[in-house]
Scaffold this active site. Structure first.
Site, PDB file in Angstrom:
ATOM      1  N   GLU A 456       0.837  -1.222   0.000  1.00 34.33           N
ATOM      2  CA  GLU A 456       0.000   0.000   0.000  1.00 34.33           C
ATOM      3  C   GLU A 456       0.863   1.261   0.000  1.00 34.33           C
ATOM      4  OE1 GLU A 456      -2.997   1.254  -0.321  1.00 34.33           O
ATOM      5  OE2 GLU A 456      -3.908  -0.678  -0.732  1.00 34.33           O
TER       6      GLU A 456
HETATM    7  C1  LIG Z   1       2.342  -9.782   0.989  1.00 34.07           C
HETATM    8  C2  LIG Z   1       2.092  -8.751  -0.074  1.00 34.07           C
HETATM    9  C3  LIG Z   1       0.809  -8.505  -0.494  1.00 34.07           C
HETATM   10  C4  LIG Z   1       0.571  -7.615  -1.544  1.00 34.07           C
HETATM   11  N1  LIG Z   1      -0.699  -7.486  -2.032  1.00 34.07           N
HETATM   12  C5  LIG Z   1      -0.875  -6.775  -3.179  1.00 34.07           C
HETATM   13  C6  LIG Z   1      -2.138  -6.773  -3.835  1.00 34.07           C
HETATM   14  O1  LIG Z   1      -3.094  -7.384  -3.373  1.00 34.07           O
HETATM   15  N2  LIG Z   1      -2.260  -6.091  -4.994  1.00 34.07           N
HETATM   16  C7  LIG Z   1      -1.213  -5.411  -5.539  1.00 34.07           C
HETATM   17  O2  LIG Z   1      -1.390  -4.812  -6.584  1.00 34.07           O
HETATM   18  N3  LIG Z   1      -0.008  -5.393  -4.948  1.00 34.07           N
HETATM   19  C8  LIG Z   1       0.176  -6.052  -3.773  1.00 34.07           C
HETATM   20  N4  LIG Z   1       1.410  -6.067  -3.170  1.00 34.07           N
HETATM   21  C9  LIG Z   1       2.517  -5.360  -3.822  1.00 34.07           C
HETATM   22  C10 LIG Z   1       3.027  -4.177  -3.045  1.00 34.07           C
HETATM   23  O3  LIG Z   1       2.141  -3.117  -3.119  1.00 34.07           O
HETATM   24  C11 LIG Z   1       4.428  -3.882  -3.600  1.00 34.07           C
HETATM   25  O4  LIG Z   1       5.279  -4.887  -3.099  1.00 34.07           O
HETATM   26  C12 LIG Z   1       4.909  -2.528  -3.241  1.00 34.07           C
HETATM   27  O5  LIG Z   1       4.182  -1.556  -3.951  1.00 34.07           O
HETATM   28  C13 LIG Z   1       6.397  -2.355  -3.554  1.00 34.07           C
HETATM   29  O6  LIG Z   1       6.690  -2.746  -4.849  1.00 34.07           O
HETATM   30  P1  LIG Z   1       7.921  -3.755  -5.136  1.00 34.07           P
HETATM   31  O7  LIG Z   1       7.737  -4.924  -4.273  1.00 34.07           O
HETATM   32  O8  LIG Z   1       8.009  -3.949  -6.587  1.00 34.07           O
HETATM   33  O9  LIG Z   1       9.174  -2.978  -4.607  1.00 34.07           O
HETATM   34  P2  LIG Z   1       9.968  -1.823  -5.378  1.00 34.07           P
HETATM   35  O10 LIG Z   1       8.990  -0.885  -5.998  1.00 34.07           O
HETATM   36  O11 LIG Z   1      10.998  -2.424  -6.232  1.00 34.07           O
HETATM   37  O12 LIG Z   1      10.646  -1.069  -4.180  1.00 34.07           O
HETATM   38  C14 LIG Z   1      11.663  -1.663  -3.362  1.00 34.07           C
HETATM   39  C15 LIG Z   1      12.090  -0.644  -2.344  1.00 34.07           C
HETATM   40  O13 LIG Z   1      12.743   0.411  -3.020  1.00 34.07           O
HETATM   41  C16 LIG Z   1      12.388   1.659  -2.480  1.00 34.07           C
HETATM   42  N5  LIG Z   1      11.856   2.507  -3.566  1.00 34.07           N
HETATM   43  C17 LIG Z   1      11.235   2.134  -4.691  1.00 34.07           C
HETATM   44  N6  LIG Z   1      10.946   3.204  -5.441  1.00 34.07           N
HETATM   45  C18 LIG Z   1      11.407   4.274  -4.796  1.00 34.07           C
HETATM   46  C19 LIG Z   1      11.434   5.673  -5.056  1.00 34.07           C
HETATM   47  N7  LIG Z   1      10.852   6.180  -6.150  1.00 34.07           N
HETATM   48  N8  LIG Z   1      12.004   6.486  -4.151  1.00 34.07           N
HETATM   49  C20 LIG Z   1      12.533   6.006  -3.023  1.00 34.07           C
HETATM   50  N9  LIG Z   1      12.537   4.695  -2.715  1.00 34.07           N
HETATM   51  C21 LIG Z   1      11.996   3.838  -3.588  1.00 34.07           C
HETATM   52  C22 LIG Z   1      11.416   1.406  -1.359  1.00 34.07           C
HETATM   53  O14 LIG Z   1      12.124   1.401  -0.121  1.00 34.07           O
HETATM   54  C23 LIG Z   1      10.917   0.006  -1.603  1.00 34.07           C
HETATM   55  O15 LIG Z   1      10.612  -0.634  -0.378  1.00 34.07           O
HETATM   56  C24 LIG Z   1       1.655  -6.912  -2.099  1.00 34.07           C
HETATM   57  C25 LIG Z   1       2.944  -7.128  -1.631  1.00 34.07           C
HETATM   58  C26 LIG Z   1       3.171  -8.047  -0.645  1.00 34.07           C
HETATM   59  C27 LIG Z   1       4.596  -8.294  -0.190  1.00 34.07           C
END
Ligand SMILES: Cc1cc2nc3c(=O)[nH]c(=O)nc-3n(C[C@H](O)[C@H](O)[C@H](O)COP(=O)(O)OP(=O)(O)OC[C@H]3O[C@@H](n4cnc5c(N)ncnc54)[C@H](O)[C@@H]3O)c2cc1C
Length: 608
Positions: A456
């Site tokens: 989120e």
């Molecule tokens: C258990 C679980 C349930 C989920 N459920 C859903 C769901 O139901 N529907 C759905 O659509 N998604 C869902 N998600 C996805 C979740 O919203 C994403 O994991 C989240 O948005 C982060 O994306 P990512 O994992 O690709 O990490 P990335 O976007 O790759 O980010 C990794 C880290 O990099 C940093 N970062 C990334 N971009 C930036 C920036 N621009 N500036 C500064 N720091 C940055 C942050 O610290 C972040 O934690 C779920 C995730 C999990 C783990």
């Protein structure tokens, strides 16, 4: 104090939620009906959720090649939750809802999160159906939302992709019109979708007859290319099994396939999936491509999706809060019963050991958890009450609530995610070595809670939203409104001998946040300003929580001026803890914000 006691105090003594019954929408309600809902949810949570929290952690969802298998307890909990009517609690009577204020709905749902946060995925189904009620056609509401509200079908939110998590503008799922009559489908303009959605919670299971995915995808332009950025994103209803306009299953499986289950650190009661849309595993009419129905206008997908954002983020904040409180209750119980050591200065080994709750440092850890957990609960309920104001208040009050929510939502989501996770860590610490085993529940609470800083909107993204957008929007009016509310509390608290010192501290903290906000943006350079967005979020959040605690203390003294009841004295103690041990931390956090410290931003990659 038991959760229900705290909840009642916050709802009725502080927020006066029963006053909402004077509004037309809630006119049939009274404190009795609110209590009945809270009683029912508390009971279902106690009977159907709490006893199985460990079961769902150990018996992870399993895919047998055809179906995802979940423990029977998850099916029973889902059934009991759906039968309670909570899926449509806030909806109109004529769609089967209870027209319950959101504040009461959020409070009632909190019992489930405290008992077993991951058994239920009702929040997703409700969020999905609420979104359709706001943006769907009459037919989409009738066919999809209503069957979700009844519990017959469940819902998901499919935003993330393997390459597009935080950065949704990079969504690559494509949606193309399905045939020349694509606009004539009664369920909405019909498209075929192709793409992969990662991390989809509750994306596959047998809990319900059907699963209604809400999917973000891009419609290619005439040149076949996708519009870059968020403007090209549209929203689609993609049912796992195709249905007709009467809401009956047609017997045709849609082209949505489970590519795999994610094996998570915690929150294991809910499946988490990688879904392939339209890869041809289940061709529809001989053709690859998942059938999806457009919701709203093309290009309006993110706006529709974010319509539900405030509630979704309050929901995440509330889940984090409840996990924090669950760990607090467990470690309090443990500390009251575990004999270990003797007081400093009383080292006679012939004397019996004292219980660890008698050690000052254990009290520190318990007070920190109480201050984080009960403070966060108050914040979430305050925000939920703003949602009700936004929806049912007079126009000026509704607009003020909207703006306050804009500023407070990143805090409501992120503050409990960070500090109630810290509370869970302290709960483990209090258990000593036992806390590090699976024989006690606290390690699971920590694992479950670790999700909340990630999804989120990751922590850093929330922080940039706060400092980069929310405190600036509408010429900083949201921040000013929040400041005015804090000043009002400060003024009321200044007259109380027990609170004057803290009121002054809050005034200083507020001034420091204001100065740091201005200093960060002094030269208008976003990269410099936002390099320390997380310390800003932490300081802002602690200031908000200090304000909330002062509000709570004022209410506690109003209902029990002599502090004769333990709960009042307990609240005063937790408030004092927060002001003495926590609020002073903001100085260090804001120092790097004010000076746009570049230690992190300028650190060369090769030097790590
Ligand atoms: C258990 C679980 C349930 C989920 N459920 C859903 C769901 O139901 N529907 C759905 O659509 N998604 C869902 N998600 C996805 C979740 O919203 C994403 O994991 C989240 O948005 C982060 O994306 P990512 O994992 O690709 O990490 P990335 O976007 O790759 O980010 C990794 C880290 O990099 C940093 N970062 C990334 N971009 C930036 C920036 N621009 N500036 C500064 N720091 C940055 C942050 O610290 C972040 O934690 C779920 C995730 C999990 C783990």
């Amino acid at each position: 104090m038991p959760l229900r006691h705290t909840m009642d105090f916050l709802l009725y003594d502080w927020l006066h939620v029963e006053a909402l019954c004077q509004r037309e929408r809630f006119a049939d309600h009274a404190r009795e009906t609110f209590d009945a809902v809270l009683d029912t949810c508390e009971r279902i949570a106690r009977e159907k959720y709490a006893p199985f929290n460990r079961t769902v952690d150990i018996q992870e969802p399993r895919f047998d090649g055809e179906k995802v298998i979940l423990p029977q307890a998850t099916h029973d909990a889902h059934k009991a939750y759906a039968e309670s009517g909570m899926l449509s609690a806030a909806q109109d009577y004529d769609v089967g809802g209870m027209q319950l204020p959101y504040t009461v709905e959020a409070a009632a749902n909190a019992f489930f999160a405290c008992a077993s946060v991951s058994i239920g995925s009702g929040m997703l189904t409700t969020g999905n159906a609420n979104l359709l009620m706001a943006h769907g056609t009459e037919m989409q509401k009738q066919v999809f939302a209503r069957n979700e509200f009844s519990g017959r079908w469940s819902g998901t939110m499919c935003l993330s992709e393997p390459q597009a998590g935080s950065s949704l503008s990079d969504v690559a799922t494509r949606a193309v019109p399905d045939g020349s009559d694509f606009e004539a489908d009664p369920l909405g303009p019909r498209y075929r979708l192709k793409g992969n959605k990662m991390w989809i919670s509750a994306g596959e299971h047998e809990l319900t007859e059907n699963i209604i995915h809400l999917v973000l995808a891009k419609i290619p332009g005439p040149d076949g290319k996708l519009t870059p950025g968020t403007k090209g994103i549209s929203l689609f209803i993609v049912p796992k099994k195709l249905v007709d306009a009467q809401g009956q299953l047609t017997g045709v499986r849609n082209d949505v396939a489970l590519a795999g289950l994610n094996h998570k650190c915690g929150w294991r009661g809910t499946t988490n999936t990688l879904l392939n849309f339209g890869e041809g595993k289940f061709p529809v009419q001989g053709q690859a491509g998942a059938v999806g129905y457009l919701v709203g206008r093309p290009g309006d997908g993110l706006r529709c999706m974010f319509h539900m954002m405030n509630e979704a983020r309050i929901g995440v904040g509330m889940a984090a809060t409840m996990l924090g409180l669950a760990g607090y209750y467990a470690s309090l119980d443990y500390a009251r019963n575990r004999p270990q050591g003797r007081p400093p200065g009383a080292k006679d080994p012939a004397q019996p050991q004292v219980r660890i709750i008698e050690h000052a440092d254990v009290k520190r850890m318990l007070l920190a958890q109480k201050a984080y957990g009960e403070g966060a609960l108050a914040l979430e309920l305050y925000c939920a009450r703003l949602v009700d104001e936004q929806h049912t208040g007079e126009s000026a009050a509704a607009n003020e609530a909207r703006l306050l929510l804009e500023v407070l939502t990143p805090i409501a989501k992120s503050w409990p995610s960070e500090w109630c996770l810290e509370a869970n860590s302290l709960a483990i610490q209090i258990h000593g070595g036992y806390g590090y085993t699976r024989d006690f529940p606290v390690e699971q609470y920590w694992r479950d809670n670790r999700l909340n800083m990630i999804h989120e909107g990751a922590h850093g993204i929330q922080a940039m939203d706060l400092l980069g957008r929310k405190v600036l929007m509408e010429n900083g009016r949201g921040l000013q409104l929040l400041g005015a509310r804090m000043q009002d509390t400060i003024q009321r608290a200044s007259g109380h001998a027990a609170l004057a010192e803290h009121a002054a501290a809050l005034g200083q903290a507020l001034a420091q946040v204001g100065q740091a906000t201005q200093a960060a943006w002094a030269d208008g350079d976003a990269a410099r300003a936002l390099a320390n967005a997380v310390p800003y979020l932490q300081a802002f959040g602690h200031t908000v929580l200090a304000w909330i605690w002062l509000e709570v203390a004022l209410t506690a003294l109003r209902v029990d001026a002599m502090q004769s009841v333990a709960s009042t004295a307990g609240r005063m103690g937790a408030m004092t803890y927060f002001y003495r041990y926590e609020l002073p931390k903001i100085g260090a956090w804001l120092a790097v914000v004010r000076t746009c410290d570049a230690t992190c931003a300028s650190f060369e990659e090769d030097l790590f």
